[in-house]
Enzyme design. Sequence first.
Site, PDB file in Angstrom:
ATOM      1  N   GLU A  20      -7.111   4.507   7.802  1.00  0.00           N
ATOM      2  CA  GLU A  20      -6.913   5.925   7.486  1.00  0.00           C
ATOM      3  C   GLU A  20      -8.146   6.502   6.790  1.00  0.00           C
ATOM      4  O   GLU A  20      -8.489   7.671   6.979  1.00  0.00           O
ATOM      5  CB  GLU A  20      -5.633   6.100   6.634  1.00  0.00           C
ATOM      6  CG  GLU A  20      -4.392   5.895   7.490  1.00  0.00           C
ATOM      7  CD  GLU A  20      -3.183   5.328   6.768  1.00  0.00           C
ATOM      8  OE1 GLU A  20      -3.126   5.366   5.531  1.00  0.00           O
ATOM      9  OE2 GLU A  20      -2.280   4.820   7.473  1.00  0.00           O
ATOM     10  N   GLY A  58       2.225   2.338  10.913  1.00  0.00           N
ATOM     11  CA  GLY A  58       3.145   3.472  10.793  1.00  0.00           C
ATOM     12  C   GLY A  58       3.818   3.868  12.097  1.00  0.00           C
ATOM     13  O   GLY A  58       4.438   4.920  12.194  1.00  0.00           O
ATOM     14  N   HIS A  86      -9.670   0.859   4.855  1.00  0.00           N
ATOM     15  CA  HIS A  86      -8.418   1.112   5.572  1.00  0.00           C
ATOM     16  C   HIS A  86      -8.690   2.067   6.742  1.00  0.00           C
ATOM     17  O   HIS A  86      -9.509   2.980   6.616  1.00  0.00           O
ATOM     18  CB  HIS A  86      -7.385   1.717   4.612  1.00  0.00           C
ATOM     19  CG  HIS A  86      -6.013   1.706   5.196  1.00  0.00           C
ATOM     20  ND1 HIS A  86      -5.606   2.643   6.119  1.00  0.00           N
ATOM     21  CD2 HIS A  86      -4.965   0.859   5.032  1.00  0.00           C
ATOM     22  CE1 HIS A  86      -4.354   2.370   6.488  1.00  0.00           C
ATOM     23  NE2 HIS A  86      -3.945   1.293   5.840  1.00  0.00           N
ATOM     24  N   LYS A 134       0.129   4.254  -0.176  1.00  0.00           N
ATOM     25  CA  LYS A 134      -0.495   5.429   0.445  1.00  0.00           C
ATOM     26  C   LYS A 134      -0.258   6.671  -0.438  1.00  0.00           C
ATOM     27  O   LYS A 134      -0.211   6.545  -1.657  1.00  0.00           O
ATOM     28  CB  LYS A 134       0.013   5.604   1.875  1.00  0.00           C
ATOM     29  CG  LYS A 134      -0.186   4.313   2.698  1.00  0.00           C
ATOM     30  CD  LYS A 134      -0.058   4.467   4.169  1.00  0.00           C
ATOM     31  CE  LYS A 134      -0.308   3.131   4.839  1.00  0.00           C
ATOM     32  NZ  LYS A 134      -0.257   3.177   6.284  1.00  0.00           N
ATOM     33  N   SER A 176       3.320  -2.101  10.425  1.00  0.00           N
ATOM     34  CA  SER A 176       4.763  -2.128  10.690  1.00  0.00           C
ATOM     35  C   SER A 176       5.430  -3.462  10.346  1.00  0.00           C
ATOM     36  O   SER A 176       6.327  -3.912  11.070  1.00  0.00           O
ATOM     37  CB  SER A 176       5.054  -1.731  12.139  1.00  0.00           C
ATOM     38  OG  SER A 176       4.619  -0.402  12.378  1.00  0.00           O
ATOM     39  N   ASN A 215       0.866  -1.176   0.000  1.00  0.00           N
ATOM     40  CA  ASN A 215       0.000   0.000   0.000  1.00  0.00           C
ATOM     41  C   ASN A 215       0.907   1.232   0.000  1.00  0.00           C
ATOM     42  O   ASN A 215       1.502   1.569   1.009  1.00  0.00           O
ATOM     43  CB  ASN A 215      -0.887  -0.033   1.264  1.00  0.00           C
ATOM     44  CG  ASN A 215      -1.742   1.219   1.403  1.00  0.00           C
ATOM     45  OD1 ASN A 215      -1.753   2.080   0.519  1.00  0.00           O
ATOM     46  ND2 ASN A 215      -2.457   1.328   2.510  1.00  0.00           N
ATOM     47  N   GLU A 266      -5.461  -5.060  10.430  1.00  0.00           N
ATOM     48  CA  GLU A 266      -4.471  -4.016  10.650  1.00  0.00           C
ATOM     49  C   GLU A 266      -4.792  -3.285  11.955  1.00  0.00           C
ATOM     50  O   GLU A 266      -5.626  -2.362  11.954  1.00  0.00           O
ATOM     51  CB  GLU A 266      -4.499  -2.998   9.498  1.00  0.00           C
ATOM     52  CG  GLU A 266      -4.156  -3.576   8.153  1.00  0.00           C
ATOM     53  CD  GLU A 266      -3.531  -2.540   7.221  1.00  0.00           C
ATOM     54  OE1 GLU A 266      -2.490  -2.841   6.645  1.00  0.00           O
ATOM     55  OE2 GLU A 266      -4.079  -1.430   7.095  1.00  0.00           O
TER      56      GLU A 266
END
Length: 253
Positions: free
Chosen positions: A98, A174, A96, A11, A214, A9, A168
Amino acid sequence: MQKKLVAGNWKMYKDKSETFELISQLKEKLNSFFPDVDVAICPPFTSIELAGELLKNSKIQLGAQNMHSEVEGAFTGEVSAKMLKSFGVKFVILGHSERRTYFKETDEFINQKIKRAIEFDIKPIFCLGETLEERESGKTFQVVENQLTKGLSGISRIDLEKIVIAYEPVWAIGTGKTATPEQAQEVHSFLRKKISELYDSEIAMRVRILYGGSVKPENARDLFKQPDIDGGLIGGACLKADSFYQIILAAQD
Ligand code: 13P
């Protein structure tokens, strides 16, 4: 057990020339040895066309990071499954954290997107996971069960075959703070059990459940060794060909 899938991904990283550079480097590495692993990259929309051209005749598959649930319409700034399909997109990341956090996407909206992606023969990579606060207050299983059930609402057994699930944990994205292989395995096996309750055990065994958060070359092998982890959804470490390739190799062992 399914063949493992490692998806990158990207991003909101990589402009046009950086896209060219990263894909060229990745192809070169995978040309010398392509392990028995499914590999996908999900660049930003602006790089989809270029990525599609560069990946022609390559085993690396093309994915996108999002899409709208409608086929077309007055939705300024949005992109549809039909458009992605026309560029040869095979996977799309949906739900996701985010998107859920910054763009207020709901389980219901994600469910509509999943259905639309399947209609256009694009495989959803359906993401779910708990926040740190939810984990610390003992709500992890309740949260992921709720996301899973709502995301899969109204989806038939046949269509479930086309879906990849990605666990996730938000606190691991991150942050450099990976879930331990045991923590991840515990949630993956819980999700598989829930899928078997919602559908049946045969399909639950076949649905791929990726881990994301991560993942690095140093921890990928131990995560991928877990019985219910069928690959990874990689953020930061997929932005360099070398670390992404190392993770792909780790998925083969
Ligand atoms: P990181 O690998 O950077 O933690 O990101 C994970 C992720 O969000 C993949 O979708």
